[in-house]
Design a protein around this motif. Structure first.
Motif, PDB file in Angstrom:
ATOM      1  N   ALA A   1      27.834 100.815  25.850  1.00  0.00           N
ATOM      2  CA  ALA A   1      27.914 101.646  27.051  1.00  0.00           C
ATOM      3  C   ALA A   1      28.998 101.147  28.001  1.00  0.00           C
ATOM      4  O   ALA A   1      29.649 101.946  28.674  1.00  0.00           O
ATOM      5  N   ALA A   2      29.207  99.820  28.076  1.00  0.00           N
ATOM      6  CA  ALA A   2      30.199  99.261  28.996  1.00  0.00           C
ATOM      7  C   ALA A   2      30.511  97.820  28.626  1.00  0.00           C
ATOM      8  O   ALA A   2      29.663  97.119  28.071  1.00  0.00           O
ATOM      9  N   ILE A   3      31.727  97.404  28.952  1.00  0.00           N
ATOM     10  CA  ILE A   3      32.130  95.999  28.863  1.00  0.00           C
ATOM     11  C   ILE A   3      32.751  95.667  30.204  1.00  0.00           C
ATOM     12  O   ILE A   3      33.659  96.356  30.664  1.00  0.00           O
TER      13      ILE A   3
ATOM     14  N   ALA B   1      27.092  86.761  37.547  1.00  0.00           N
ATOM     15  CA  ALA B   1      25.813  86.190  37.124  1.00  0.00           C
ATOM     16  C   ALA B   1      25.120  87.149  36.165  1.00  0.00           C
ATOM     17  O   ALA B   1      25.306  88.355  36.241  1.00  0.00           O
ATOM     18  N   ILE B   2      24.335  86.573  35.269  1.00  0.00           N
ATOM     19  CA  ILE B   2      23.537  87.375  34.346  1.00  0.00           C
ATOM     20  C   ILE B   2      22.365  86.518  33.881  1.00  0.00           C
ATOM     21  O   ILE B   2      22.529  85.315  33.639  1.00  0.00           O
TER      22      ILE B   2
ATOM     23  N   ALA C   1      30.195  90.672  30.090  1.00  0.00           N
ATOM     24  CA  ALA C   1      28.918  91.330  29.823  1.00  0.00           C
ATOM     25  C   ALA C   1      29.149  92.599  29.018  1.00  0.00           C
ATOM     26  O   ALA C   1      30.005  93.413  29.358  1.00  0.00           O
ATOM     27  N   ILE C   2      28.372  92.750  27.960  1.00  0.00           N
ATOM     28  CA  ILE C   2      28.420  93.945  27.133  1.00  0.00           C
ATOM     29  C   ILE C   2      27.088  94.665  27.290  1.00  0.00           C
ATOM     30  O   ILE C   2      26.030  94.090  27.003  1.00  0.00           O
ATOM     31  N   ARG C   3      27.132  95.885  27.819  1.00  0.00           N
ATOM     32  CA  ARG C   3      25.913  96.710  27.910  1.00  0.00           C
ATOM     33  C   ARG C   3      25.881  97.589  26.665  1.00  0.00           C
ATOM     34  O   ARG C   3      26.845  98.273  26.356  1.00  0.00           O
ATOM     35  N   TRP C   4      24.739  97.555  25.958  1.00  0.00           N
ATOM     36  CA  TRP C   4      24.618  98.328  24.728  1.00  0.00           C
ATOM     37  C   TRP C   4      23.196  98.826  24.560  1.00  0.00           C
ATOM     38  O   TRP C   4      22.265  98.336  25.197  1.00  0.00           O
ATOM     39  N   ARG C   5      23.059  99.850  23.717  1.00  0.00           N
ATOM     40  CA  ARG C   5      21.775 100.499  23.492  1.00  0.00           C
ATOM     41  C   ARG C   5      21.187 100.097  22.137  1.00  0.00           C
ATOM     42  O   ARG C   5      21.870 100.122  21.120  1.00  0.00           O
ATOM     43  N   LEU C   6      19.918  99.774  22.159  1.00  0.00           N
ATOM     44  CA  LEU C   6      19.180  99.527  20.924  1.00  0.00           C
ATOM     45  C   LEU C   6      18.842 100.869  20.279  1.00  0.00           C
ATOM     46  O   LEU C   6      18.887 101.905  20.950  1.00  0.00           O
ATOM     47  N   PRO C   7      18.497 100.891  19.000  1.00  0.00           N
ATOM     48  CA  PRO C   7      18.113 102.160  18.360  1.00  0.00           C
ATOM     49  C   PRO C   7      16.977 102.879  19.089  1.00  0.00           C
ATOM     50  O   PRO C   7      16.880 104.098  19.052  1.00  0.00           O
TER      51      PRO C   7
ATOM     52  N   THR D   1      24.285  91.829  27.213  1.00  0.00           N
ATOM     53  CA  THR D   1      24.464  90.562  26.518  1.00  0.00           C
ATOM     54  C   THR D   1      25.682  89.899  27.140  1.00  0.00           C
ATOM     55  O   THR D   1      26.742  90.525  27.236  1.00  0.00           O
ATOM     56  N   GLY D   2      25.527  88.660  27.601  1.00  0.00           N
ATOM     57  CA  GLY D   2      26.603  87.983  28.314  1.00  0.00           C
ATOM     58  C   GLY D   2      27.195  86.827  27.533  1.00  0.00           C
ATOM     59  O   GLY D   2      26.494  86.152  26.771  1.00  0.00           O
ATOM     60  N   PHE D   3      28.489  86.618  27.752  1.00  0.00           N
ATOM     61  CA  PHE D   3      29.235  85.564  27.078  1.00  0.00           C
ATOM     62  C   PHE D   3      30.118  84.847  28.082  1.00  0.00           C
ATOM     63  O   PHE D   3      30.729  85.475  28.931  1.00  0.00           O
ATOM     64  N   ARG D   4      30.203  83.539  27.952  1.00  0.00           N
ATOM     65  CA  ARG D   4      31.104  82.746  28.787  1.00  0.00           C
ATOM     66  C   ARG D   4      32.171  82.161  27.879  1.00  0.00           C
ATOM     67  O   ARG D   4      31.899  81.319  27.026  1.00  0.00           O
ATOM     68  N   ALA D   5      33.389  82.627  28.052  1.00  0.00           N
ATOM     69  CA  ALA D   5      34.497  82.162  27.206  1.00  0.00           C
ATOM     70  C   ALA D   5      35.030  80.822  27.696  1.00  0.00           C
ATOM     71  O   ALA D   5      34.993  80.520  28.891  1.00  0.00           O
TER      72      ALA D   5
END
Length: 87
Positions: free
Chosen positions: A36-38, A43-44, A56-62, A69-73
């Motif tokens: 849905a969005a990146i 903060a998360i 942050a990646i916003r995504w939909r489950l089935p 889901t957040g990631f720190r590079a």
């Protein structure tokens, strides 16, 4: 499953979606049509970082439920490429 497991991960972007390879946990495949969005966040999930410290990646489950889901590079400069590809 183990979606809430915090660990090191490698993100790889494909035209069909994003593969998240996690250390000590199963991989996660996020299909492109579920994204849905990146964006960047400060903060998360109770983790506060500096400005734009988390990708942050916003995504939909089935089921239709949306989650972030957040990631720190290690290199925050990588975020620009992810944001461009999302646009």
């Amino acid at each position: 499953g183990d979606l809430g497991f915090r660990t090191k991960a490698v993100l790889t972007r494909y035209p069909e979606g994003i593969m998240v390879q996690r250390s000590g946990a199963g991989p996660i495949w996020i299909p492109d049509e579920s994204i849905a969005a990146i964006r960047t966040e400060r903060a998360i999930a109770g983790k506060a970082m500096t400005h734009e410290g988390i990708l942050a990646i916003r995504w939909r489950l089935p089921s239709g439920a949306e989650l972030d889901t957040g990631f720190r590079a290690d290199d925050r400069g990588e975020y620009a490429r992810w944001l461009e590809e999302a646009a």
